[in-house]
Design a protein around this motif. Sequence first.
Motif, short mmCIF file in Angstrom:
data_model
loop_
_atom_site.label_atom_id
_atom_site.label_comp_id
_atom_site.label_asym_id
_atom_site.label_seq_id
_atom_site.Cartn_x
_atom_site.Cartn_y
_atom_site.Cartn_z
N THR A 81 -4.66 65.82 -34.28
CA THR A 81 -5.20 65.20 -33.23
C THR A 81 -6.32 65.33 -32.96
OG1 THR A 81 -4.12 66.56 -31.92
CG2 THR A 81 -2.92 64.83 -32.62
N ASN A 82 -6.95 66.77 -33.25
CA ASN A 82 -8.22 67.30 -32.84
C ASN A 82 -9.51 66.06 -33.62
OD1 ASN A 82 -10.47 69.02 -31.87
ND2 ASN A 82 -10.77 69.28 -33.89
N SER A 115 -5.93 70.85 -36.60
CA SER A 115 -5.07 69.89 -35.89
C SER A 115 -5.51 68.35 -36.30
CB SER A 115 -5.48 70.23 -34.34
OG SER A 115 -4.98 68.91 -33.67
N MET A 162 1.90 61.94 -24.88
CA MET A 162 2.13 63.29 -24.44
C MET A 162 3.07 63.16 -23.31
SD MET A 162 -1.52 65.42 -24.86
CE MET A 162 -0.69 66.92 -24.33
N LEU A 185 -4.45 71.08 -25.75
CA LEU A 185 -4.62 70.44 -24.38
C LEU A 185 -3.30 70.83 -23.47
CD1 LEU A 185 -5.79 68.79 -22.06
CD2 LEU A 185 -4.96 66.88 -23.19
N TYR A 186 -2.35 70.57 -24.18
CA TYR A 186 -0.93 70.95 -23.42
C TYR A 186 -0.70 72.16 -22.77
CZ TYR A 186 4.07 70.08 -22.45
OH TYR A 186 5.11 70.34 -21.79
N LEU A 213 -3.21 59.33 -27.15
CA LEU A 213 -2.88 60.54 -27.44
C LEU A 213 -2.17 61.23 -26.04
CD1 LEU A 213 -5.42 61.77 -29.66
CD2 LEU A 213 -2.97 61.38 -30.29
N LEU A 214 -2.98 60.78 -24.91
CA LEU A 214 -2.40 61.41 -23.53
C LEU A 214 -1.19 60.51 -23.42
CD1 LEU A 214 -3.82 63.60 -22.08
CD2 LEU A 214 -4.88 61.83 -20.57
N THR A 220 -4.20 67.86 -28.84
CA THR A 220 -3.22 67.73 -27.82
C THR A 220 -2.64 69.04 -27.73
OG1 THR A 220 -1.83 66.74 -29.62
CG2 THR A 220 -2.96 65.16 -28.25
N GLU A 221 -2.19 69.78 -28.94
CA GLU A 221 -1.56 71.04 -28.63
C GLU A 221 -2.28 72.14 -27.74
OE1 GLU A 221 -1.79 69.08 -32.56
OE2 GLU A 221 -3.42 70.33 -31.64
N LEU A 242 -8.89 64.53 -29.44
CA LEU A 242 -8.35 65.27 -28.50
C LEU A 242 -7.05 66.14 -28.95
CD1 LEU A 242 -8.32 65.14 -25.26
CD2 LEU A 242 -6.42 63.80 -25.23
N ARG A 279 -8.33 58.69 -27.34
CA ARG A 279 -7.66 59.62 -26.40
C ARG A 279 -6.61 59.13 -25.63
NH1 ARG A 279 -13.92 61.25 -25.89
NH2 ARG A 279 -13.81 62.99 -27.67
#
Length: 189
Positions: A172-173, A170, A24, A182-183, A20-21, A179-180, A177, A17
Amino acid sequence: MYQQPYPLILASKSPRRQELLAAMDLEFQVLLKEVDESYPEGLEPAQIAVYISEKKAMAFVEERINSLVITADTIVSYQGEILGKPADKNQAREMLQKLSGTKHEVYTGVSLAHGSKMESFFDLTEVFFKTVTEGQIEHYITQYNPYDKAGGYGIQDWIGFIAVEKIIGSYTNVMGLPTEKLYTALSKF
């Protein structure tokens, strides 16, 4: 480009996580608190992931005054059974044997909390595993660290490279996380 109106806190010890953050291009601080991850019986997998994510966010009341806290919880569901993080080598082996040659679902619940406001969502990814041998399972358990991963595996690890035939949803899921989503949620928060 997302403009950060508040300092971000990622309330997760998951290195994936955090990676990934960072990928981003978000600036954040990692803060950890121990939270009981139990949940009431009768919840569906998506509800469990969101319930635990919100439970984690509730532990950060003071931090939410001046910051936006991001919490998440990922679970693996195999034929209605929740596969959490394996406690030991035997449990990791059992989980991977179940997933071998089958489809399972990965749910991640995410909560964004600032002040008294909290918004939560979940993402779902279907993962299809090819049949793996006992030798491959033993190699993975011995050479990699499956004990901090829901379902006993990481899609970004060796087993993901050799066993995951396809996913619907996803990537990244599955890493922990989405990410799509989340963003998008951060942009609207």
